[in-house]
Design a protein around this motif. Structure first.
Motif, PDB file in Angstrom:
ATOM      1  N   VAL A 125       0.834  -1.205   0.000  1.00  0.00           N
ATOM      2  CA  VAL A 125       0.000   0.000   0.000  1.00  0.00           C
ATOM      3  C   VAL A 125       0.866   1.251   0.000  1.00  0.00           C
ATOM      4  O   VAL A 125       0.600   2.218  -0.740  1.00  0.00           O
ATOM      5  CB  VAL A 125      -0.946  -0.014   1.226  1.00  0.00           C
ATOM      6  CG1 VAL A 125      -1.679   1.320   1.351  1.00  0.00           C
ATOM      7  CG2 VAL A 125      -1.948  -1.156   1.116  1.00  0.00           C
ATOM      8  N   ALA A 126       1.923   1.252   0.830  1.00  0.00           N
ATOM      9  CA  ALA A 126       2.796   2.427   0.915  1.00  0.00           C
ATOM     10  C   ALA A 126       3.525   2.677  -0.401  1.00  0.00           C
ATOM     11  O   ALA A 126       3.806   3.828  -0.753  1.00  0.00           O
ATOM     12  CB  ALA A 126       3.800   2.240   2.049  1.00  0.00           C
ATOM     13  N   ASN A 154       4.605  -5.540  16.430  1.00  0.00           N
ATOM     14  CA  ASN A 154       4.264  -5.173  15.055  1.00  0.00           C
ATOM     15  C   ASN A 154       4.441  -3.687  14.798  1.00  0.00           C
ATOM     16  O   ASN A 154       4.840  -3.280  13.697  1.00  0.00           O
ATOM     17  CB  ASN A 154       2.832  -5.616  14.731  1.00  0.00           C
ATOM     18  CG  ASN A 154       2.734  -7.102  14.461  1.00  0.00           C
ATOM     19  OD1 ASN A 154       3.456  -7.647  13.633  1.00  0.00           O
ATOM     20  ND2 ASN A 154       1.852  -7.784  15.185  1.00  0.00           N
ATOM     21  N   LEU A 155       4.172  -2.852  15.809  1.00  0.00           N
ATOM     22  CA  LEU A 155       4.432  -1.413  15.653  1.00  0.00           C
ATOM     23  C   LEU A 155       5.916  -1.163  15.403  1.00  0.00           C
ATOM     24  O   LEU A 155       6.295  -0.386  14.507  1.00  0.00           O
ATOM     25  CB  LEU A 155       3.988  -0.651  16.901  1.00  0.00           C
ATOM     26  CG  LEU A 155       2.495  -0.511  17.185  1.00  0.00           C
ATOM     27  CD1 LEU A 155       2.273   0.417  18.374  1.00  0.00           C
ATOM     28  CD2 LEU A 155       1.750   0.028  15.972  1.00  0.00           C
ATOM     29  N   LEU A 156       6.746  -1.789  16.198  1.00  0.00           N
ATOM     30  CA  LEU A 156       8.185  -1.579  16.036  1.00  0.00           C
ATOM     31  C   LEU A 156       8.678  -2.112  14.694  1.00  0.00           C
ATOM     32  O   LEU A 156       9.620  -1.568  14.106  1.00  0.00           O
ATOM     33  CB  LEU A 156       8.934  -2.245  17.189  1.00  0.00           C
ATOM     34  CG  LEU A 156       8.715  -1.593  18.560  1.00  0.00           C
ATOM     35  CD1 LEU A 156       9.368  -2.412  19.658  1.00  0.00           C
ATOM     36  CD2 LEU A 156       9.229  -0.162  18.579  1.00  0.00           C
ATOM     37  N   TYR A 208      10.572  -0.340   7.833  1.00  0.00           N
ATOM     38  CA  TYR A 208      10.353  -0.005   6.424  1.00  0.00           C
ATOM     39  C   TYR A 208       9.608   1.313   6.221  1.00  0.00           C
ATOM     40  O   TYR A 208       9.490   1.791   5.093  1.00  0.00           O
ATOM     41  CB  TYR A 208       9.620  -1.145   5.697  1.00  0.00           C
ATOM     42  CG  TYR A 208       8.305  -1.572   6.319  1.00  0.00           C
ATOM     43  CD1 TYR A 208       7.117  -0.920   6.023  1.00  0.00           C
ATOM     44  CD2 TYR A 208       8.255  -2.663   7.175  1.00  0.00           C
ATOM     45  CE1 TYR A 208       5.916  -1.320   6.584  1.00  0.00           C
ATOM     46  CE2 TYR A 208       7.054  -3.071   7.739  1.00  0.00           C
ATOM     47  CZ  TYR A 208       5.892  -2.402   7.441  1.00  0.00           C
ATOM     48  OH  TYR A 208       4.702  -2.804   7.993  1.00  0.00           O
ATOM     49  N   LEU A 209       9.095   1.890   7.312  1.00  0.00           N
ATOM     50  CA  LEU A 209       8.519   3.243   7.244  1.00  0.00           C
ATOM     51  C   LEU A 209       9.219   4.099   8.294  1.00  0.00           C
ATOM     52  O   LEU A 209       8.635   4.464   9.328  1.00  0.00           O
ATOM     53  CB  LEU A 209       7.007   3.210   7.487  1.00  0.00           C
ATOM     54  CG  LEU A 209       6.138   2.526   6.434  1.00  0.00           C
ATOM     55  CD1 LEU A 209       4.673   2.548   6.853  1.00  0.00           C
ATOM     56  CD2 LEU A 209       6.303   3.184   5.059  1.00  0.00           C
ATOM     57  N   PRO A 210      10.482   4.431   8.084  1.00  0.00           N
ATOM     58  CA  PRO A 210      11.260   5.124   9.129  1.00  0.00           C
ATOM     59  C   PRO A 210      10.712   6.481   9.523  1.00  0.00           C
ATOM     60  O   PRO A 210      10.986   6.949  10.631  1.00  0.00           O
ATOM     61  CB  PRO A 210      12.658   5.247   8.502  1.00  0.00           C
ATOM     62  CG  PRO A 210      12.450   5.088   7.033  1.00  0.00           C
ATOM     63  CD  PRO A 210      11.277   4.185   6.868  1.00  0.00           C
ATOM     64  N   THR A 211       9.929   7.112   8.649  1.00  0.00           N
ATOM     65  CA  THR A 211       9.359   8.418   9.014  1.00  0.00           C
ATOM     66  C   THR A 211       8.371   8.301  10.164  1.00  0.00           C
ATOM     67  O   THR A 211       8.055   9.296  10.823  1.00  0.00           O
ATOM     68  CB  THR A 211       8.650   9.061   7.809  1.00  0.00           C
ATOM     69  OG1 THR A 211       7.630   8.174   7.331  1.00  0.00           O
ATOM     70  CG2 THR A 211       9.640   9.358   6.690  1.00  0.00           C
TER      71      THR A 211
END
Length: 593
Positions: free
Chosen positions: A134-135, A169-171, A176-179
């Protein structure tokens, strides 16, 4: 879909019924998804109900072919119909926690889910692939994802497994989404804060003391979340981390312990590459954590455990510990900061210098020089003014800095004098403790009694300053505080006017403390010679005081010595020398970094 637009709904209803059928075959799902991918431009808001059914398909429990087709469908859907971005993200995030994790019956946990650990790991991996898909198609995904992550965070009273899976899962998203890393870490720390303030140290200790036999303690597992790069010995320790002896008796402390273990593992995984500290990775994570520290940790009073994430990351390289101390020092000395924040910064400086075994004595001396020189300049600035008298409201940061100096000296005086006693004494004499102690601001009256008396005993032993005359005078001037309530007025002694605490007092969560113990300076008992001064009662009227220096007829509030205990500063008056100190004497765990 065209028939639906033309008003022919019978076939459309049949389609929805087939997709909702729990017995639908994998081949049927793949065929339908393939058709929908080809006609994704028709999946407008008018067929929102159909898309909702598609998003509820049990794709994770299907064959790999179904998973791959579903991921392709999600990519096509969000790229062609952006209105479904949020529903897609909500669907993915909802799978971060299995729908049924734990059912508790008669104090025993049962899993009500068919997914074992291996299946869950595969499901989570597929969810993260979906998010990445999706990203890739929608660059603004992080902007829409973060509020959904906040909304879906489980309540702190949910089962340990539920919180564990979600935080893990948050961590994983941050990779892959470092922002999103700063926002996700802030969210996790905020939830940890709620757990921490709900589990005071005394409650944890009471629960452990009252716990049943080890065989009846509930067992919780927490392995397998992060593949930490550790040596064989540590891996063996982790394999037994879920043993009954490591389970916290307090249920919220158990949750906090598991989540702190995950956070420590994440910090190490980010900062270590091939067994060595990666400076760039650690710098980036340090910046995020110090931002969170300023926003959430520093304004929160008397935390027990969450703040240790700063202690842990600072242990990786001395430069980070020095950066942390410099950061706290700037907060303490900046008059534009609120006084309470400046005082808390002072508490952190003193506790960090005293307890962090990885801070060398040369750094301790540099910090003492900074603090003491600032104290002397502060005294100079007040001598000629109208506020040169003892008042917490006026001089709170000054007293906090004094206490940080006294507390650091108590813990580090042996190292300061080690090797060359004459040189060490010359250094301490140059600090001119006597001027600080004797000044009109009277810090010995404001600082914690336990700290003051230990400081007095040690400085007397080395003839650095004689504090007992001032302590005795302060005892005679000690004013009781009258508090009114529905039950009437009560008179209480204000034993902690600074409302101070030591944020790096002993860490007592059983699993996660294994990360802290090798880095931690425990309290060493004083020698019998030192204790002789502490246990001897202070004789009254040994100094010549003016009549107006104390209130006539007032009973001194402290006629004995208080010990430094892990988190209690209003402890009982000592009766024997052996009761002094915290924690009890033990063997230092050797540092290994």
């Amino acid at each position: 879909l065209l028939k639906h637009e033309q008003g022919e709904t019978a076939d459309f209803e049949l389609l929805k019924h087939q997709l909702s059928d729990p017995d639908i075959k994998d081949a049927q799902i793949i065929n339908w998804l393939h058709e929908f991918r080809a006609s994704v431009v028709y999946l407008t808001k008018d067929v929102e109900e159909l898309v909702s059914i598609l998003l509820k398909l049990p794709w994770l429990r299907r064959s790999q072919d179904v998973v791959e087709e579903y991921l392709d469908f999600l990519g096509n859907l969000v790229s062609a119909q952006s209105i479904y971005l949020r529903p897609c993200l909500r669907m993915i995030v909802s799978h971060f926690v299995p729908s049924q994790v734990i059912v508790r019956e008669d104090g025993v946990d049962f899993s009500d889910s068919d997914d074992d650990e291996e299946n869950l790991s595969g499901n989570f991996k597929a969810c993260h692939r979906a998010l990445q898909t999706v990203a890739r198609y929608v660059p603004l995904t992080p902007l829409f994802l973060m509020p959904i992550l906040v909304e879906n965070f489980p309540f702190i009273n949910k089962s340990e497994n539920t919180l564990e899976y979600y935080v893990h899962n948050l961590l994983r998203i941050t990779v892959y989404l470092p922002t999103l890393r700063l926002g996700i870490l802030e969210l996790i720390v905020e939830k940890l804060l709620k757990l921490d303030v709900s589990t005071p140290r005394q409650d944890i200790e009471d629960a452990e003391e009252n716990a049943n036999a080890p065989g009846s303690v509930e067992k919780t597992t927490e392995e397998g979340l992060f593949d930490m790069e550790e040596d064989e010995e540590t891996e063996k320790e982790n394999q037994g981390a879920s043993s009954e002896s490591d389970v916290m008796a307090h249920p919220l402390a158990e949750r906090l312990d598991i989540l702190m273990t995950i956070l420590f593992a994440y910090i190490k995984e980010v900062c270590y590459v091939n067994g060595k500290v990666d400076i760039n990775n650690t710098k980036g994570l340090y910046r995020d954590l110090i931002t969170i520290f300023d926003k959430l940790i520093l304004p929160t009073h008397a935390l027990c455990h969450v703040q240790y994430f700063m202690f842990y990351i600072c242990s990786f390289k001395l430069g980070f510990a020095e950066a942390f101390l410099d950061h706290l020092w700037k907060i303490l000395q900046d008059p534009n900061n609120p006084a309470v924040i400046r005082q808390t910064a002072g508490n952190y400086i003193g506790s960090f210098l005293a307890r962090a075994k990885f801070i060398p004595i040369v750094t301790v001396k540099a910090c003492l020089d900074l603090l003491v020189n600032w104290l002397h300049r502060y005294i100079d600035s007040q001598d000629a003014g109208t506020n040169a008298y003892c008042d917490v409201a006026l001089h709170g940061p000054f007293y906090s800095a004094c206490q940080a100096v006294f507390y650091t000296f108590i813990f580090r005086h042996r190292q300061l004098l080690d090797g060359n006693l004459r040189k060490g004494l010359a250094y301490l004499q140059n600090l001119n403790f006597e001027r600080i102690v004797m000044c009109q601001l009277n810090p010995l009256k404001i600082c914690l009694v336990s700290v003051v008396n230990l400081f007095a005993a040690i400085t007397r032993k080395y003839q650095l300053v004689f504090c007992y005359t001032i302590i005795e005078r302060n005892n005679r001037q000690f004013l009781p505080v009258i508090r009114s309530s529905n039950g009437g007025d009560s008179v209480q002694a204000c034993t902690n006017p600074l409302d101070s605490f030591f944020p790096f007092d002993p860490y007592i969560l059983k699993r996660s403390k294994k990360n802290i113990d090798p880095l931690y300076q425990i309290w060493e008992e004083l020698s019998a010679e030192d204790l002789k001064d502490l246990t001897a009662p202070i004789k009254k009227n040994t100094a010549e005081d003016e009549d107006d220096d104390f209130l006539k007829g007032e009973t001194p509030q402290n006629d004995g010595m208080l010990g430094i205990t892990p988190s209690s500063y209003d402890s009982n008056i000592l009766s024997t020398p052996s009761s002094l100190g915290s924690p009890p004497p033990g063997t230092y765990i050797q540092q290994h970094l």
